[in-house]
Design an enzyme around this catalytic site. Structure first.
Site, PDB file in Angstrom:
ATOM      1  CG  HIS A 269      -2.058   0.901   1.286  1.00  8.02           C
ATOM      2  ND1 HIS A 269      -2.417   1.723   0.256  1.00  8.02           N
ATOM      3  CD2 HIS A 269      -2.929   1.177   2.283  1.00  8.02           C
ATOM      4  CE1 HIS A 269      -3.454   2.461   0.607  1.00  8.02           C
ATOM      5  NE2 HIS A 269      -3.785   2.163   1.836  1.00  8.02           N
ATOM      6  CG  HIS A 308      -4.356   0.580  -8.254  1.00  6.19           C
ATOM      7  ND1 HIS A 308      -5.675   0.508  -7.921  1.00  6.19           N
ATOM      8  CD2 HIS A 308      -3.799   1.508  -7.443  1.00  6.19           C
ATOM      9  CE1 HIS A 308      -5.931   1.386  -6.950  1.00  6.19           C
ATOM     10  NE2 HIS A 308      -4.813   1.992  -6.638  1.00  6.19           N
ATOM     11  CG  ASP A 364       2.809   4.295  -3.872  1.00  3.13           C
ATOM     12  OD1 ASP A 364       1.962   3.429  -3.644  1.00  3.13           O
ATOM     13  OD2 ASP A 364       2.865   5.380  -3.256  1.00  3.13           O
TER      14      ASP A 364
HETATM   15  C1  SDX Z   1      -1.466   2.158  -3.339  1.00  7.40           C
HETATM   16  O1  SDX Z   1      -6.159   0.662  -3.169  1.00  7.40           O
HETATM   17  C2  SDX Z   1      -5.710   1.820  -3.426  1.00  7.40           C
HETATM   18  O2  SDX Z   1      -6.420   2.669  -3.933  1.00  7.40           O
HETATM   19  C3  SDX Z   1      -4.265   2.047  -3.047  1.00  7.40           C
HETATM   20  C4  SDX Z   1      -3.655   3.378  -3.448  1.00  7.40           C
HETATM   21  C5  SDX Z   1      -4.297   4.534  -2.713  1.00  7.40           C
HETATM   22  O3  SDX Z   1      -4.231   5.668  -3.232  1.00  7.40           O
HETATM   23  O4  SDX Z   1      -4.775   4.317  -1.557  1.00  7.40           O
HETATM   24  O5  SDX Z   1      -3.804   3.571  -4.837  1.00  7.40           O
HETATM   25  C6  SDX Z   1      -2.166   3.447  -3.104  1.00  7.40           C
HETATM   26  O6  SDX Z   1      -1.376   1.370  -2.446  1.00  7.40           O
HETATM   27  C7  SDX Z   1      -0.953   1.850  -4.731  1.00  7.40           C
HETATM   28  C8  SDX Z   1      -0.363   0.405  -4.842  1.00  7.40           C
HETATM   29  C9  SDX Z   1       1.058   0.449  -4.286  1.00  7.40           C
HETATM   30  N1  SDX Z   1       1.609  -0.947  -4.226  1.00  7.40           N
HETATM   31  C10 SDX Z   1       2.585  -1.356  -5.045  1.00  7.40           C
HETATM   32  O7  SDX Z   1       3.033  -0.691  -5.977  1.00  7.40           O
HETATM   33  C11 SDX Z   1       3.115  -2.752  -4.716  1.00  7.40           C
HETATM   34  C12 SDX Z   1       3.246  -3.565  -6.004  1.00  7.40           C
HETATM   35  N2  SDX Z   1       1.905  -3.834  -6.513  1.00  7.40           N
HETATM   36  C13 SDX Z   1       1.282  -5.061  -6.127  1.00  7.40           C
HETATM   37  O8  SDX Z   1       1.650  -5.661  -4.950  1.00  7.40           O
HETATM   38  C14 SDX Z   1      -0.157  -5.197  -6.553  1.00  7.40           C
HETATM   39  O9  SDX Z   1      -0.239  -4.748  -7.845  1.00  7.40           O
HETATM   40  C15 SDX Z   1      -1.235  -4.526  -5.708  1.00  7.40           C
HETATM   41  C16 SDX Z   1      -1.128  -4.919  -4.285  1.00  7.40           C
HETATM   42  C17 SDX Z   1      -1.145  -3.037  -5.834  1.00  7.40           C
HETATM   43  C18 SDX Z   1      -2.573  -4.991  -6.259  1.00  7.40           C
HETATM   44  O10 SDX Z   1      -2.596  -6.347  -6.119  1.00  7.40           O
HETATM   45  P1  SDX Z   1      -3.904  -7.242  -6.422  1.00  7.40           P
HETATM   46  O11 SDX Z   1      -4.992  -6.409  -6.975  1.00  7.40           O
HETATM   47  O12 SDX Z   1      -4.185  -8.041  -5.207  1.00  7.40           O
HETATM   48  O13 SDX Z   1      -3.445  -8.141  -7.580  1.00  7.40           O
HETATM   49  P2  SDX Z   1      -2.607  -9.488  -7.422  1.00  7.40           P
HETATM   50  O14 SDX Z   1      -1.549  -9.322  -6.373  1.00  7.40           O
HETATM   51  O15 SDX Z   1      -3.559 -10.622  -7.270  1.00  7.40           O
HETATM   52  O16 SDX Z   1      -1.867  -9.573  -8.837  1.00  7.40           O
HETATM   53  C19 SDX Z   1      -2.524 -10.082  -9.996  1.00  7.40           C
HETATM   54  C20 SDX Z   1      -1.399 -10.669 -10.824  1.00  7.40           C
HETATM   55  C21 SDX Z   1      -0.545 -11.692 -10.080  1.00  7.40           C
HETATM   56  O17 SDX Z   1       0.044 -12.533 -11.050  1.00  7.40           O
HETATM   57  P3  SDX Z   1      -0.564 -14.049 -11.281  1.00  7.40           P
HETATM   58  O18 SDX Z   1      -0.681 -14.683  -9.880  1.00  7.40           O
HETATM   59  O19 SDX Z   1      -1.917 -13.798 -11.899  1.00  7.40           O
HETATM   60  O20 SDX Z   1       0.413 -14.723 -12.166  1.00  7.40           O
HETATM   61  O21 SDX Z   1      -0.466  -9.628 -11.185  1.00  7.40           O
HETATM   62  C22 SDX Z   1       0.795  -9.904 -10.577  1.00  7.40           C
HETATM   63  C23 SDX Z   1       0.554 -10.905  -9.463  1.00  7.40           C
HETATM   64  O22 SDX Z   1       1.723 -11.662  -9.236  1.00  7.40           O
HETATM   65  N3  SDX Z   1       1.276  -8.633 -10.063  1.00  7.40           N
HETATM   66  C24 SDX Z   1       2.528  -8.190 -10.148  1.00  7.40           C
HETATM   67  C25 SDX Z   1       2.521  -6.928  -9.561  1.00  7.40           C
HETATM   68  N4  SDX Z   1       1.295  -6.641  -9.124  1.00  7.40           N
HETATM   69  C26 SDX Z   1       0.528  -7.697  -9.425  1.00  7.40           C
HETATM   70  N5  SDX Z   1       3.626  -8.770 -10.702  1.00  7.40           N
HETATM   71  C27 SDX Z   1       4.764  -8.033 -10.619  1.00  7.40           C
HETATM   72  N6  SDX Z   1       4.840  -6.804 -10.065  1.00  7.40           N
HETATM   73  C28 SDX Z   1       3.748  -6.226  -9.527  1.00  7.40           C
HETATM   74  N7  SDX Z   1       3.830  -5.026  -9.003  1.00  7.40           N
END
Ligand code: SDX
Length: 436
Positions: A269, A308, A364
Protein backbone atom coordinates in the site's frame (compact mmCIF):
# COMPACT_ATOMS: atom_id res chain seq x y z
CA UNK A 1 -39.62 -4.19 -19.38
CA UNK A 2 -37.10 -6.49 -17.61
CA UNK A 3 -37.38 -6.32 -13.82
CA UNK A 4 -34.32 -5.24 -11.76
CA UNK A 5 -34.34 -8.59 -10.06
CA UNK A 6 -31.87 -11.49 -9.87
CA UNK A 7 -33.62 -14.85 -10.00
CA UNK A 8 -31.67 -17.65 -8.30
CA UNK A 9 -32.61 -21.31 -8.47
CA UNK A 10 -31.15 -23.50 -5.72
CA UNK A 11 -30.80 -26.93 -7.33
CA UNK A 12 -30.29 -28.46 -3.87
CA UNK A 13 -33.96 -27.76 -3.15
CA UNK A 14 -35.34 -26.84 -6.60
CA UNK A 15 -36.56 -23.60 -5.00
CA UNK A 16 -36.33 -20.25 -6.83
CA UNK A 17 -35.56 -16.95 -5.14
CA UNK A 18 -35.54 -13.34 -6.23
CA UNK A 19 -33.10 -10.65 -5.07
CA UNK A 20 -33.64 -7.00 -6.10
CA UNK A 21 -30.75 -5.47 -8.13
CA UNK A 22 -30.44 -1.82 -7.12
CA UNK A 23 -29.58 1.14 -9.32
CA UNK A 24 -25.87 0.56 -8.61
CA UNK A 25 -25.98 -3.00 -9.96
CA UNK A 26 -25.61 -4.54 -6.54
CA UNK A 27 -27.68 -7.00 -4.51
CA UNK A 28 -27.81 -6.98 -0.73
CA UNK A 29 -25.74 -9.87 0.65
CA UNK A 30 -28.35 -10.32 3.39
CA UNK A 31 -30.92 -11.20 0.70
CA UNK A 32 -28.98 -14.45 0.18
CA UNK A 33 -29.64 -15.59 3.73
CA UNK A 34 -33.20 -16.63 2.78
CA UNK A 35 -31.69 -19.34 0.53
CA UNK A 36 -31.75 -22.38 2.83
CA UNK A 37 -31.82 -26.16 2.49
CA UNK A 38 -34.01 -26.47 5.62
CA UNK A 39 -35.50 -24.05 8.21
CA UNK A 40 -32.51 -24.68 10.58
CA UNK A 41 -30.01 -23.74 7.83
CA UNK A 42 -28.12 -20.46 8.45
CA UNK A 43 -28.69 -19.49 4.81
CA UNK A 44 -26.29 -18.56 2.04
CA UNK A 45 -23.26 -16.30 2.60
CA UNK A 46 -20.75 -14.98 0.07
CA UNK A 47 -17.05 -15.83 0.47
CA UNK A 48 -14.90 -12.89 -0.69
CA UNK A 49 -11.28 -12.87 0.66
CA UNK A 50 -9.79 -9.33 0.54
CA UNK A 51 -13.25 -8.04 -0.42
CA UNK A 52 -12.40 -8.28 -4.13
CA UNK A 53 -16.07 -7.98 -5.10
CA UNK A 54 -17.80 -6.57 -2.03
CA UNK A 55 -19.06 -3.00 -1.53
CA UNK A 56 -18.71 -2.22 2.18
CA UNK A 57 -20.42 1.17 2.06
CA UNK A 58 -22.07 3.84 -0.04
CA UNK A 59 -19.92 6.97 -0.44
CA UNK A 60 -20.28 10.40 -2.07
CA UNK A 61 -16.62 11.30 -1.74
CA UNK A 62 -14.40 9.76 -4.44
CA UNK A 63 -15.16 8.10 -7.76
CA UNK A 64 -12.67 5.87 -9.60
CA UNK A 65 -13.14 4.25 -13.00
CA UNK A 66 -10.29 1.75 -13.08
CA UNK A 67 -10.69 0.86 -16.74
CA UNK A 68 -10.80 4.45 -17.97
CA UNK A 69 -8.19 5.73 -15.49
CA UNK A 70 -10.60 8.27 -14.00
CA UNK A 71 -10.26 9.69 -10.45
CA UNK A 72 -12.67 12.37 -9.16
CA UNK A 73 -13.06 13.95 -5.71
CA UNK A 74 -16.69 15.04 -5.22
CA UNK A 75 -17.12 15.10 -9.01
CA UNK A 76 -13.99 17.12 -9.89
CA UNK A 77 -11.37 15.35 -12.06
CA UNK A 78 -8.05 15.00 -10.23
CA UNK A 79 -6.30 16.77 -13.12
CA UNK A 80 -8.47 19.86 -12.61
CA UNK A 81 -7.93 19.94 -8.86
CA UNK A 82 -4.16 19.46 -9.22
CA UNK A 83 -4.02 22.38 -11.65
CA UNK A 84 -6.30 24.91 -9.93
CA UNK A 85 -6.43 24.17 -6.19
CA UNK A 86 -4.33 24.01 -3.05
CA UNK A 87 -4.24 20.95 -0.82
CA UNK A 88 -6.23 22.72 1.90
CA UNK A 89 -8.98 23.64 -0.60
CA UNK A 90 -9.12 19.98 -1.70
CA UNK A 91 -9.21 18.81 1.93
CA UNK A 92 -12.17 21.19 2.47
CA UNK A 93 -13.85 19.74 -0.66
CA UNK A 94 -13.40 16.13 0.49
CA UNK A 95 -14.78 16.93 3.95
CA UNK A 96 -17.62 19.28 3.00
CA UNK A 97 -18.62 18.22 -0.52
CA UNK A 98 -17.96 21.63 -2.09
CA UNK A 99 -14.89 23.74 -2.83
CA UNK A 100 -14.65 26.60 -0.31
CA UNK A 101 -15.83 30.11 -1.16
CA UNK A 102 -13.09 32.75 -0.75
CA UNK A 103 -14.36 33.50 2.78
CA UNK A 104 -14.64 29.81 3.68
CA UNK A 105 -11.13 29.29 2.26
CA UNK A 106 -9.80 32.12 4.46
CA UNK A 107 -11.57 30.83 7.59
CA UNK A 108 -10.55 27.19 6.96
CA UNK A 109 -6.92 28.17 6.36
CA UNK A 110 -6.94 30.27 9.57
CA UNK A 111 -8.41 27.32 11.53
CA UNK A 112 -5.81 24.85 10.24
CA UNK A 113 -2.94 27.32 10.64
CA UNK A 114 -3.84 27.90 14.29
CA UNK A 115 -3.97 24.23 15.19
CA UNK A 116 -0.56 23.09 13.94
CA UNK A 117 1.07 23.34 17.40
CA UNK A 118 1.54 20.12 19.38
CA UNK A 119 1.07 19.74 23.12
CA UNK A 120 4.60 19.92 24.56
CA UNK A 121 4.24 16.43 26.09
CA UNK A 122 3.91 15.04 22.55
CA UNK A 123 7.40 16.34 21.78
CA UNK A 124 8.78 14.47 24.80
CA UNK A 125 6.90 11.38 23.58
CA UNK A 126 8.72 11.64 20.25
CA UNK A 127 12.03 12.18 22.10
CA UNK A 128 11.54 8.71 23.61
CA UNK A 129 12.08 6.96 20.26
CA UNK A 130 15.48 5.63 19.17
CA UNK A 131 17.31 8.08 16.90
CA UNK A 132 16.79 5.70 13.95
CA UNK A 133 13.14 4.87 14.64
CA UNK A 134 11.15 4.61 11.38
CA UNK A 135 9.07 7.81 11.04
CA UNK A 136 5.92 5.78 10.28
CA UNK A 137 6.30 4.03 13.63
CA UNK A 138 6.61 7.43 15.28
CA UNK A 139 3.60 8.81 13.35
CA UNK A 140 1.33 5.86 14.16
CA UNK A 141 2.30 6.01 17.84
CA UNK A 142 1.94 9.78 18.21
CA UNK A 143 -1.42 9.75 16.45
CA UNK A 144 -2.63 7.27 19.07
CA UNK A 145 -0.99 9.34 21.82
CA UNK A 146 -2.95 12.44 20.71
CA UNK A 147 -6.08 10.52 21.70
CA UNK A 148 -4.98 10.94 25.34
CA UNK A 149 -4.53 14.71 24.85
CA UNK A 150 -8.08 15.19 23.54
CA UNK A 151 -10.33 12.80 25.54
CA UNK A 152 -13.45 14.67 24.34
CA UNK A 153 -12.74 13.16 20.89
CA UNK A 154 -14.55 10.00 21.99
CA UNK A 155 -17.85 11.90 21.60
CA UNK A 156 -17.94 10.75 17.98
CA UNK A 157 -21.66 11.55 17.57
CA UNK A 158 -21.12 15.23 18.50
CA UNK A 159 -20.67 17.11 15.19
CA UNK A 160 -18.84 19.99 16.85
CA UNK A 161 -16.35 17.67 18.54
CA UNK A 162 -15.84 15.76 15.26
CA UNK A 163 -15.12 19.02 13.41
CA UNK A 164 -12.64 20.13 16.09
CA UNK A 165 -10.72 16.84 15.91
CA UNK A 166 -10.77 16.93 12.10
CA UNK A 167 -9.15 20.39 12.12
CA UNK A 168 -6.62 19.31 14.74
CA UNK A 169 -5.67 16.13 12.87
CA UNK A 170 -5.25 17.76 9.45
CA UNK A 171 -3.22 20.58 11.00
CA UNK A 172 -1.06 18.42 13.24
CA UNK A 173 -0.24 15.70 10.70
CA UNK A 174 2.33 18.04 9.12
CA UNK A 175 3.82 18.88 12.52
CA UNK A 176 4.00 15.23 13.63
CA UNK A 177 5.67 14.34 10.32
CA UNK A 178 8.19 17.17 10.57
CA UNK A 179 9.01 16.39 14.21
CA UNK A 180 9.56 12.69 13.42
CA UNK A 181 11.99 13.82 10.70
CA UNK A 182 13.81 16.31 12.97
CA UNK A 183 14.09 13.67 15.71
CA UNK A 184 15.66 11.26 13.22
CA UNK A 185 18.14 13.90 12.07
CA UNK A 186 19.02 14.90 15.62
CA UNK A 187 17.89 18.46 14.92
CA UNK A 188 15.81 20.65 17.27
CA UNK A 189 12.08 20.85 16.58
CA UNK A 190 10.96 23.93 14.63
CA UNK A 191 7.73 25.55 15.74
CA UNK A 192 5.08 26.32 13.08
CA UNK A 193 5.26 29.70 11.34
CA UNK A 194 1.74 31.08 10.93
CA UNK A 195 2.81 33.46 8.16
CA UNK A 196 3.39 30.51 5.83
CA UNK A 197 0.98 28.35 3.81
CA UNK A 198 0.29 24.78 4.96
CA UNK A 199 2.94 23.26 2.71
CA UNK A 200 5.51 26.07 3.13
CA UNK A 201 5.11 25.73 6.90
CA UNK A 202 5.66 21.96 6.63
CA UNK A 203 8.93 22.64 4.76
CA UNK A 204 9.78 25.26 7.43
CA UNK A 205 9.30 22.73 10.26
CA UNK A 206 11.39 20.21 8.31
CA UNK A 207 14.29 22.26 7.09
CA UNK A 208 14.62 25.60 8.97
CA UNK A 209 18.04 25.77 10.61
CA UNK A 210 19.60 28.98 11.99
CA UNK A 211 18.10 31.47 9.51
CA UNK A 212 15.68 33.93 11.18
CA UNK A 213 12.82 33.00 8.80
CA UNK A 214 12.53 29.99 6.49
CA UNK A 215 11.89 30.82 2.85
CA UNK A 216 10.51 27.84 0.90
CA UNK A 217 11.22 27.39 -2.81
CA UNK A 218 7.86 28.26 -4.42
CA UNK A 219 8.42 25.49 -7.02
CA UNK A 220 9.08 22.84 -4.35
CA UNK A 221 6.19 24.07 -2.16
CA UNK A 222 3.75 24.00 -5.11
CA UNK A 223 5.01 20.59 -6.27
CA UNK A 224 4.47 19.19 -2.75
CA UNK A 225 1.02 20.77 -2.62
CA UNK A 226 0.11 19.01 -5.89
CA UNK A 227 1.49 15.71 -4.54
CA UNK A 228 -0.66 16.23 -1.41
CA UNK A 229 -3.74 16.76 -3.62
CA UNK A 230 -3.01 13.56 -5.58
CA UNK A 231 -2.68 11.51 -2.38
CA UNK A 232 -5.65 13.00 -0.48
CA UNK A 233 -8.22 10.23 -1.02
CA UNK A 234 -8.79 7.07 -3.04
CA UNK A 235 -12.18 5.64 -1.97
CA UNK A 236 -12.12 2.28 -0.15
CA UNK A 237 -8.37 1.51 -0.23
CA UNK A 238 -6.88 -0.61 2.53
CA UNK A 239 -6.14 2.28 4.93
CA UNK A 240 -9.49 4.07 4.40
CA UNK A 241 -11.27 0.77 4.98
CA UNK A 242 -9.25 0.41 8.18
CA UNK A 243 -10.29 3.92 9.24
CA UNK A 244 -13.92 2.97 8.69
CA UNK A 245 -13.64 -0.41 10.41
CA UNK A 246 -11.86 0.92 13.53
CA UNK A 247 -14.14 3.97 13.57
CA UNK A 248 -17.22 1.73 13.32
CA UNK A 249 -16.59 0.59 16.92
CA UNK A 250 -16.89 4.30 17.88
CA UNK A 251 -13.17 4.51 18.68
CA UNK A 252 -12.07 8.15 18.55
CA UNK A 253 -10.62 9.56 15.29
CA UNK A 254 -7.04 9.66 16.64
CA UNK A 255 -7.04 5.91 17.38
CA UNK A 256 -8.89 5.18 14.13
CA UNK A 257 -6.31 7.17 12.19
CA UNK A 258 -3.45 5.38 13.96
CA UNK A 259 -4.98 2.19 12.58
CA UNK A 260 -5.34 3.68 9.10
CA UNK A 261 -1.72 4.90 9.13
CA UNK A 262 -0.63 1.41 10.21
CA UNK A 263 -2.40 -0.08 7.18
CA UNK A 264 -0.85 2.54 4.90
CA UNK A 265 2.66 1.61 6.06
CA UNK A 266 2.54 -1.81 4.38
CA UNK A 267 4.74 -2.23 1.24
CA UNK A 268 1.74 -3.29 -0.83
CA UNK A 269 0.00 0.00 0.00
CA UNK A 270 1.54 3.33 0.95
CA UNK A 271 4.88 1.76 1.81
CA UNK A 272 5.42 1.00 -1.90
CA UNK A 273 6.94 4.43 -2.64
CA UNK A 274 9.82 3.67 -0.27
CA UNK A 275 10.24 0.21 -1.89
CA UNK A 276 10.30 1.74 -5.40
CA UNK A 277 13.38 3.77 -4.52
CA UNK A 278 15.07 0.72 -3.03
CA UNK A 279 14.23 -1.17 -6.25
CA UNK A 280 15.70 1.58 -8.44
CA UNK A 281 18.85 1.65 -6.27
CA UNK A 282 19.11 -2.15 -6.59
CA UNK A 283 18.86 -1.88 -10.38
CA UNK A 284 21.54 0.86 -10.33
CA UNK A 285 21.68 1.31 -14.10
CA UNK A 286 19.47 1.02 -17.18
CA UNK A 287 21.56 -1.88 -18.47
CA UNK A 288 20.46 -4.03 -15.49
CA UNK A 289 16.74 -3.60 -16.18
CA UNK A 290 16.26 -6.69 -18.42
CA UNK A 291 17.78 -8.98 -15.76
CA UNK A 292 15.56 -7.41 -13.07
CA UNK A 293 12.43 -7.76 -15.19
CA UNK A 294 13.36 -11.43 -15.73
CA UNK A 295 13.34 -11.98 -11.94
CA UNK A 296 9.95 -10.25 -11.66
CA UNK A 297 8.50 -12.44 -14.41
CA UNK A 298 9.91 -15.52 -12.67
CA UNK A 299 7.77 -14.52 -9.70
CA UNK A 300 10.82 -13.78 -7.55
CA UNK A 301 9.97 -10.11 -7.02
CA UNK A 302 7.21 -7.60 -7.58
CA UNK A 303 7.78 -4.52 -9.69
CA UNK A 304 7.11 -2.03 -6.91
CA UNK A 305 5.01 0.96 -7.95
CA UNK A 306 3.30 -1.14 -10.61
CA UNK A 307 -0.18 -2.64 -10.55
CA UNK A 308 -3.38 -1.68 -8.78
CA UNK A 309 -6.49 -3.43 -7.49
CA UNK A 310 -8.75 -0.94 -9.26
CA UNK A 311 -6.78 0.74 -12.05
CA UNK A 312 -6.42 -1.67 -14.94
CA UNK A 313 -5.21 1.23 -17.01
CA UNK A 314 -2.77 4.02 -16.24
CA UNK A 315 -3.18 5.52 -12.73
CA UNK A 316 -4.07 9.16 -13.58
CA UNK A 317 -2.03 10.32 -10.59
CA UNK A 318 1.14 8.72 -11.97
CA UNK A 319 0.73 10.73 -15.17
CA UNK A 320 0.42 14.02 -13.25
CA UNK A 321 3.35 13.15 -10.96
CA UNK A 322 5.54 12.55 -14.00
CA UNK A 323 4.82 16.09 -15.17
CA UNK A 324 5.52 17.51 -11.69
CA UNK A 325 8.88 15.70 -11.73
CA UNK A 326 10.17 17.87 -14.58
CA UNK A 327 9.35 21.08 -12.65
CA UNK A 328 11.05 19.79 -9.50
CA UNK A 329 14.19 18.67 -11.36
CA UNK A 330 14.45 22.17 -12.85
CA UNK A 331 15.19 23.29 -9.28
CA UNK A 332 16.92 20.24 -7.78
CA UNK A 333 18.81 18.94 -10.82
CA UNK A 334 17.82 15.80 -12.74
CA UNK A 335 17.73 12.59 -10.78
CA UNK A 336 19.32 9.62 -12.56
CA UNK A 337 16.75 7.37 -10.92
CA UNK A 338 14.16 9.02 -13.17
CA UNK A 339 16.00 7.69 -16.24
CA UNK A 340 15.93 4.17 -14.78
CA UNK A 341 12.22 4.54 -13.89
CA UNK A 342 11.28 5.84 -17.35
CA UNK A 343 13.21 3.00 -19.06
CA UNK A 344 11.74 0.44 -16.63
CA UNK A 345 8.24 1.69 -17.47
CA UNK A 346 8.98 1.63 -21.22
CA UNK A 347 10.25 -1.96 -21.11
CA UNK A 348 7.50 -3.21 -18.76
CA UNK A 349 4.68 -1.68 -20.82
CA UNK A 350 5.99 -3.44 -23.94
CA UNK A 351 6.20 -6.81 -22.16
CA UNK A 352 3.30 -9.25 -22.35
CA UNK A 353 3.69 -10.30 -18.70
CA UNK A 354 2.71 -6.82 -17.52
CA UNK A 355 0.28 -6.02 -20.33
CA UNK A 356 -1.76 -9.21 -19.86
CA UNK A 357 -1.90 -8.59 -16.13
CA UNK A 358 -2.84 -4.93 -16.74
CA UNK A 359 0.08 -3.72 -14.64
CA UNK A 360 0.75 -0.01 -15.08
CA UNK A 361 2.67 2.50 -12.95
CA UNK A 362 0.62 3.59 -9.94
CA UNK A 363 0.83 6.68 -7.75
CA UNK A 364 3.88 5.30 -5.92
CA UNK A 365 6.06 4.67 -8.96
CA UNK A 366 7.25 8.24 -9.52
CA UNK A 367 6.42 9.96 -6.22
CA UNK A 368 9.45 8.58 -4.39
CA UNK A 369 11.84 9.89 -7.06
CA UNK A 370 10.48 13.39 -6.57
CA UNK A 371 10.52 13.19 -2.78
CA UNK A 372 14.14 12.02 -2.92
CA UNK A 373 15.08 14.85 -5.28
CA UNK A 374 13.42 17.28 -2.81
CA UNK A 375 15.79 15.99 -0.13
CA UNK A 376 13.65 13.41 1.72
CA UNK A 377 15.06 10.02 2.76
CA UNK A 378 13.02 6.95 1.65
CA UNK A 379 11.84 6.36 5.24
CA UNK A 380 9.89 9.64 5.04
CA UNK A 381 8.03 8.79 1.81
CA UNK A 382 5.07 6.99 3.40
CA UNK A 383 4.78 9.74 6.01
CA UNK A 384 4.48 12.18 3.07
CA UNK A 385 1.67 9.97 1.74
CA UNK A 386 -0.06 9.92 5.16
CA UNK A 387 -0.14 13.72 5.66
CA UNK A 388 -2.68 14.44 2.88
CA UNK A 389 -4.43 11.09 3.18
CA UNK A 390 -5.57 12.34 6.60
CA UNK A 391 -8.16 14.44 4.73
CA UNK A 392 -9.48 11.34 2.92
CA UNK A 393 -9.45 9.16 6.02
CA UNK A 394 -11.36 11.81 8.00
CA UNK A 395 -13.87 12.44 5.19
CA UNK A 396 -14.54 8.67 4.99
CA UNK A 397 -14.79 8.42 8.81
CA UNK A 398 -17.14 11.41 9.04
CA UNK A 399 -19.35 9.92 6.30
CA UNK A 400 -19.40 6.52 8.01
CA UNK A 401 -20.36 7.98 11.42
CA UNK A 402 -23.34 9.76 9.83
CA UNK A 403 -24.45 6.82 7.66
CA UNK A 404 -27.63 5.32 9.21
CA UNK A 405 -26.89 2.00 7.49
CA UNK A 406 -23.47 1.60 9.12
CA UNK A 407 -22.92 -0.32 12.36
CA UNK A 408 -19.90 -2.00 13.93
CA UNK A 409 -17.99 -3.89 11.23
CA UNK A 410 -18.01 -7.61 11.97
CA UNK A 411 -17.60 -9.95 8.96
CA UNK A 412 -18.55 -13.65 9.08
CA UNK A 413 -16.11 -16.53 8.42
CA UNK A 414 -16.07 -20.07 7.07
CA UNK A 415 -14.95 -22.31 9.94
CA UNK A 416 -12.51 -24.96 8.70
CA UNK A 417 -11.11 -26.02 12.09
CA UNK A 418 -11.56 -29.29 14.02
CA UNK A 419 -14.94 -30.45 15.32
CA UNK A 420 -15.90 -30.63 19.03
CA UNK A 421 -13.48 -32.56 21.21
CA UNK A 422 -12.98 -33.15 24.98
CA UNK A 423 -9.91 -32.85 27.22
CA UNK A 424 -8.74 -36.45 27.83
CA UNK A 425 -9.26 -37.54 31.42
CA UNK A 426 -8.11 -41.22 31.62
CA UNK A 427 -4.48 -42.31 30.93
CA UNK A 428 -5.63 -44.29 27.86
CA UNK A 429 -7.41 -41.26 26.44
CA UNK A 430 -4.30 -39.13 27.11
CA UNK A 431 -1.96 -41.55 25.37
CA UNK A 432 -4.40 -41.70 22.42
CA UNK A 433 -4.11 -37.91 21.89
CA UNK A 434 -1.80 -36.98 18.96
CA UNK A 435 0.33 -34.00 20.13
CA UNK A 436 1.90 -31.48 17.76
C1 SDX B 1 -1.47 2.16 -3.34
O1 SDX B 1 -6.16 0.66 -3.17
C2 SDX B 1 -5.71 1.82 -3.43
O2 SDX B 1 -6.42 2.67 -3.93
C3 SDX B 1 -4.27 2.05 -3.05
C4 SDX B 1 -3.65 3.38 -3.45
C5 SDX B 1 -4.30 4.53 -2.71
O3 SDX B 1 -4.23 5.67 -3.23
O4 SDX B 1 -4.78 4.32 -1.56
O5 SDX B 1 -3.80 3.57 -4.84
C6 SDX B 1 -2.17 3.45 -3.10
O6 SDX B 1 -1.38 1.37 -2.45
C7 SDX B 1 -0.95 1.85 -4.73
C8 SDX B 1 -0.36 0.41 -4.84
C9 SDX B 1 1.06 0.45 -4.29
N1 SDX B 1 1.61 -0.95 -4.23
C10 SDX B 1 2.58 -1.36 -5.04
O7 SDX B 1 3.03 -0.69 -5.98
C11 SDX B 1 3.11 -2.75 -4.72
C12 SDX B 1 3.25 -3.57 -6.00
N2 SDX B 1 1.90 -3.83 -6.51
C13 SDX B 1 1.28 -5.06 -6.13
O8 SDX B 1 1.65 -5.66 -4.95
C14 SDX B 1 -0.16 -5.20 -6.55
O9 SDX B 1 -0.24 -4.75 -7.84
C15 SDX B 1 -1.24 -4.53 -5.71
C16 SDX B 1 -1.13 -4.92 -4.28
C17 SDX B 1 -1.15 -3.04 -5.83
C18 SDX B 1 -2.57 -4.99 -6.26
O10 SDX B 1 -2.60 -6.35 -6.12
P1 SDX B 1 -3.90 -7.24 -6.42
O11 SDX B 1 -4.99 -6.41 -6.98
O12 SDX B 1 -4.19 -8.04 -5.21
O13 SDX B 1 -3.44 -8.14 -7.58
P2 SDX B 1 -2.61 -9.49 -7.42
O14 SDX B 1 -1.55 -9.32 -6.37
O15 SDX B 1 -3.56 -10.62 -7.27
O16 SDX B 1 -1.87 -9.57 -8.84
C19 SDX B 1 -2.52 -10.08 -10.00
C20 SDX B 1 -1.40 -10.67 -10.82
C21 SDX B 1 -0.55 -11.69 -10.08
O17 SDX B 1 0.04 -12.53 -11.05
P3 SDX B 1 -0.56 -14.05 -11.28
O18 SDX B 1 -0.68 -14.68 -9.88
O19 SDX B 1 -1.92 -13.80 -11.90
O20 SDX B 1 0.41 -14.72 -12.17
O21 SDX B 1 -0.47 -9.63 -11.18
C22 SDX B 1 0.80 -9.90 -10.58
C23 SDX B 1 0.55 -10.91 -9.46
O22 SDX B 1 1.72 -11.66 -9.24
N3 SDX B 1 1.28 -8.63 -10.06
C24 SDX B 1 2.53 -8.19 -10.15
C25 SDX B 1 2.52 -6.93 -9.56
N4 SDX B 1 1.29 -6.64 -9.12
C26 SDX B 1 0.53 -7.70 -9.42
N5 SDX B 1 3.63 -8.77 -10.70
C27 SDX B 1 4.76 -8.03 -10.62
N6 SDX B 1 4.84 -6.80 -10.06
C28 SDX B 1 3.75 -6.23 -9.53
N7 SDX B 1 3.83 -5.03 -9.00
Amino acid sequence: MPKNVLTLTDQRTDKTYEAPVDEHGTIRAMDLRKIKTDPEDFGLMTYDPAFMNTASCKSNITFIDGDKGILRYRGYDIETLAEHCTYLQVAYLLLNGELPTPQQDKDWTWEITHHTMLHETTKHFIDGFRYDAHPMGILVSTLAALSTVYPEAKNVHDPESRQKQIVRLIAKMATLAAYSYRHRRGHPYVYPDNDLSYTENFLNMLWKMTEPKYMASPVIARALDVLFILHADHEQNCSSTTMRVVGSSQADPYLSMAGAASALSGPLHGGANEEVLRMLDEIVSVKNIPAYIKRVKAGELKLMGFGHRVYKNYDPRARIIKSVADEVFEVTGRNTRLDIALELERIALADDYFVTRKLYPNVDFYSGIIYQAMGFQPEMFTVLFAIPRAAGWLAQWNEMIQDPEQKIARPRQIYTGVGQRKIPTTQDEKSAVKVG
